[in-house]
Design an enzyme around this catalytic site. Structure first.
Site, PDB file in Angstrom:
ATOM      1  N   HIS A   1      -9.939 -11.093  -0.114  1.00 19.83           N
ATOM      2  CA  HIS A   1      -9.919 -11.980  -1.279  1.00 19.83           C
ATOM      3  C   HIS A   1      -9.313 -13.333  -0.895  1.00 19.83           C
ATOM      4  O   HIS A   1      -9.746 -14.388  -1.360  1.00 19.83           O
ATOM      5  CB  HIS A   1      -9.109 -11.324  -2.402  1.00 19.83           C
ATOM      6  CG  HIS A   1      -9.438 -11.827  -3.769  1.00 19.83           C
ATOM      7  ND1 HIS A   1      -8.802 -11.397  -4.906  1.00 19.83           N
ATOM      8  CD2 HIS A   1     -10.346 -12.755  -4.185  1.00 19.83           C
ATOM      9  CE1 HIS A   1      -9.316 -12.030  -5.957  1.00 19.83           C
ATOM     10  NE2 HIS A   1     -10.242 -12.855  -5.548  1.00 19.83           N
TER      11      HIS A   1
ATOM     12  N   GLU B   1     -10.836  -2.295  -4.185  1.00 16.12           N
ATOM     13  CA  GLU B   1      -9.414  -2.491  -4.452  1.00 16.12           C
ATOM     14  C   GLU B   1      -8.631  -1.391  -3.749  1.00 16.12           C
ATOM     15  O   GLU B   1      -8.957  -0.207  -3.878  1.00 16.12           O
ATOM     16  CB  GLU B   1      -9.127  -2.441  -5.961  1.00 16.12           C
ATOM     17  CG  GLU B   1      -9.587  -3.666  -6.725  1.00 16.12           C
ATOM     18  CD  GLU B   1      -8.646  -4.862  -6.569  1.00 16.12           C
ATOM     19  OE1 GLU B   1      -7.601  -4.718  -5.889  1.00 16.12           O
ATOM     20  OE2 GLU B   1      -8.972  -5.930  -7.119  1.00 16.12           O
TER      21      GLU B   1
ATOM     22  N   ASP C   1      -4.312 -11.445  -1.197  1.00 16.30           N
ATOM     23  CA  ASP C   1      -4.692 -10.095  -0.779  1.00 16.30           C
ATOM     24  C   ASP C   1      -5.955 -10.072   0.097  1.00 16.30           C
ATOM     25  O   ASP C   1      -6.789 -10.961  -0.020  1.00 16.30           O
ATOM     26  CB  ASP C   1      -4.882  -9.188  -2.014  1.00 16.30           C
ATOM     27  CG  ASP C   1      -5.917  -9.733  -3.002  1.00 16.30           C
ATOM     28  OD1 ASP C   1      -5.824 -10.912  -3.357  1.00 16.30           O
ATOM     29  OD2 ASP C   1      -6.813  -8.961  -3.406  1.00 16.30           O
TER      30      ASP C   1
ATOM     31  N   HIS D   1      -9.434  -6.065  -1.354  1.00 14.62           N
ATOM     32  CA  HIS D   1      -8.294  -6.523  -2.153  1.00 14.62           C
ATOM     33  C   HIS D   1      -7.145  -5.526  -2.041  1.00 14.62           C
ATOM     34  O   HIS D   1      -7.345  -4.387  -1.645  1.00 14.62           O
ATOM     35  CB  HIS D   1      -8.656  -6.552  -3.645  1.00 14.62           C
ATOM     36  CG  HIS D   1      -9.867  -7.336  -3.993  1.00 14.62           C
ATOM     37  ND1 HIS D   1      -9.798  -8.591  -4.544  1.00 14.62           N
ATOM     38  CD2 HIS D   1     -11.181  -7.023  -3.913  1.00 14.62           C
ATOM     39  CE1 HIS D   1     -11.031  -9.025  -4.789  1.00 14.62           C
ATOM     40  NE2 HIS D   1     -11.889  -8.103  -4.411  1.00 14.62           N
ATOM     41  N   TYR D   2      -5.951  -5.971  -2.441  1.00 15.05           N
ATOM     42  CA  TYR D   2      -4.937  -4.978  -2.832  1.00 15.05           C
ATOM     43  C   TYR D   2      -4.642  -5.192  -4.303  1.00 15.05           C
ATOM     44  O   TYR D   2      -4.824  -6.282  -4.853  1.00 15.05           O
ATOM     45  CB  TYR D   2      -3.684  -5.020  -1.958  1.00 15.05           C
ATOM     46  CG  TYR D   2      -2.826  -6.259  -1.968  1.00 15.05           C
ATOM     47  CD1 TYR D   2      -2.358  -6.849  -3.147  1.00 15.05           C
ATOM     48  CD2 TYR D   2      -2.397  -6.809  -0.761  1.00 15.05           C
ATOM     49  CE1 TYR D   2      -1.525  -7.962  -3.123  1.00 15.05           C
ATOM     50  CE2 TYR D   2      -1.580  -7.925  -0.727  1.00 15.05           C
ATOM     51  CZ  TYR D   2      -1.151  -8.488  -1.910  1.00 15.05           C
ATOM     52  OH  TYR D   2      -0.342  -9.591  -1.873  1.00 15.05           O
ATOM     53  N   THR D   3      -4.178  -4.111  -4.939  1.00 12.38           N
ATOM     54  CA  THR D   3      -4.026  -4.164  -6.399  1.00 12.38           C
ATOM     55  C   THR D   3      -2.717  -4.782  -6.850  1.00 12.38           C
ATOM     56  O   THR D   3      -2.614  -5.287  -7.962  1.00 12.38           O
ATOM     57  CB  THR D   3      -4.098  -2.745  -6.994  1.00 12.38           C
ATOM     58  OG1 THR D   3      -3.030  -1.969  -6.440  1.00 12.38           O
ATOM     59  CG2 THR D   3      -5.435  -2.097  -6.691  1.00 12.38           C
TER      60      THR D   3
HETATM   61 ZN    ZN Z   1      -7.882  -9.531  -5.077  1.00 20.38          ZN
END
Ligand code: ZN
Length: 316
Positions: free
Chosen positions: A203, A158, A213, A94-96
């Site tokens: 994600h 993340e 993401d 993911h990225y936050t």
């Molecule tokens: Zn995510």
């Protein structure tokens, strides 16, 4: 940027996450894993398949993970059974969409979490937020290879990155020092759990259209070539399939074939024979992962060829 907006963006990005795990040894590479004092790294495994290693494995049993009964003794004479595998089958990246400070706050104090947080500092630290034996809440409504709710069966990472929160058409790049952290961390996790290349996903892959993401700038190819993590197609196959592209992309036959191919790789898309909204969302997710130069949801020759090349390599 307005902090409230950042926080809201972050929460909206992360709000549906949920997770899982089973596990083994801790990570002891170059990077230091920062652990919250609440958590204790587990240094043992009780899930080794090879029964000939019984003796050694019994020595490694984490006593904390065995039932302790008042009147009975739990025997390990027949441990471990050969019929078992890892609970963790997927690795989700993911990225936050928010900065490091806010990410730590949201991922530790809100109803969303991940096992690891990779900050965007050029340092030697990676944060452990949820023990790998626990379920983290990072995936939310999700599906991959016919399995739903991937929180139960995945490790979630993340990565601090603002994504496209600054502007819808601009994605923030990932600095090289951050990708090195992600590379070592994912390599360690994939090796310990034996996670299949096609089960290392974004994600956006498991929640197409709902989540963008880790975005089109995440270097999946670099992760594959430099760390052996995740899946990537062979160029020779892509070229081969380019010659076979049917060009008539409007027929029910073509669309059905594309939908079947996406399902075969792992995506969840109804086979309707129509280039519907859900199919386009899945194609965009696929392109962000494997053909990030152009992710418009149109199945052109290159997209089609890459999809075919991936299935040839990983799902023959
Ligand atoms: Zn995510």
């Amino acid at each position: 940027m307005n902090l409230n907006r950042l926080l809201l963006t972050g929460i909206s990005c992360l709000i549906f996450l949920s997770g899982c795990a089973s596990h083994k040894a801790p990570i002891k590479k170059v990077y230091k894993i920062h652990t919250n004092q609440t958590y204790k790294n587990n240094t043992t495994s009780n899930t080794t398949i090879n029964s000939t290693q019984n003796k050694n494995n019994i020595d490694k049993i984490d006593k904390n993970n065995i039932a302790k009964l008042k009147d009975y003794k739990v025997s390990t004479d027949y441990f471990p059974s050969v019929s078992q595998d890892e609970r963790v089958r997927f690795l989700v990246l993911h990225y936050t969409a928010i900065n490091t400070e806010l990410s730590l706050k949201v991922l530790t104090q809100k109803d969303v979490s991940a096992h690891y947080l990779v900050n965007d500092y050029d340092d030697k630290t990676i944060n452990l937020l949820v023990d790998e034996t626990k379920r983290a809440w990072h995936a939310g409504v999700s599906s991959w290879k016919g399995l739903d709710n991937l929180n139960f069966t995945s490790i979630g990472i993340e990565i601090v990155n603002l994504g496209n929160t600054v502007s819808p058409n601009y994605y923030a790049p990932f600095p090289e020092y951050q990708i090195k952290k992600v590379g070592q961390l994912t390599q360690d996790i994939v090796n310990r759990y034996g996670i299949l290349p096609t089960n290392v996903v974004g994600h956006s892959d498991i929640a197409p259209g709902r989540k963008p993401d880790p975005g089109p700038l995440f270097p999946w190819k670099q992760l594959y070539t430099e760390y052996g993590v995740g899946a990537w197609y062979d160029d020779v196959d892509k070229v081969l399939f380019m010659d076979q592209f049917p060009w008539d992309t409007t027929s029910t036959y073509f669309v059905t074939d594309v939908q079947n191919s996406l399902n075969k790789y792992g995506y969840k898309v109804p086979v309707t024979g129509i280039m519907d909204t859900q199919t386009k969302k899945v194609i965009i997710a696929f392109q962000m992962h494997f053909r990030p130069e152009k992710y418009d949801g149109t199945v052109d020759a290159e997209t089609w060829s890459i999809l075919k090349a991936l299935n040839k390599k990983y799902n023959p």
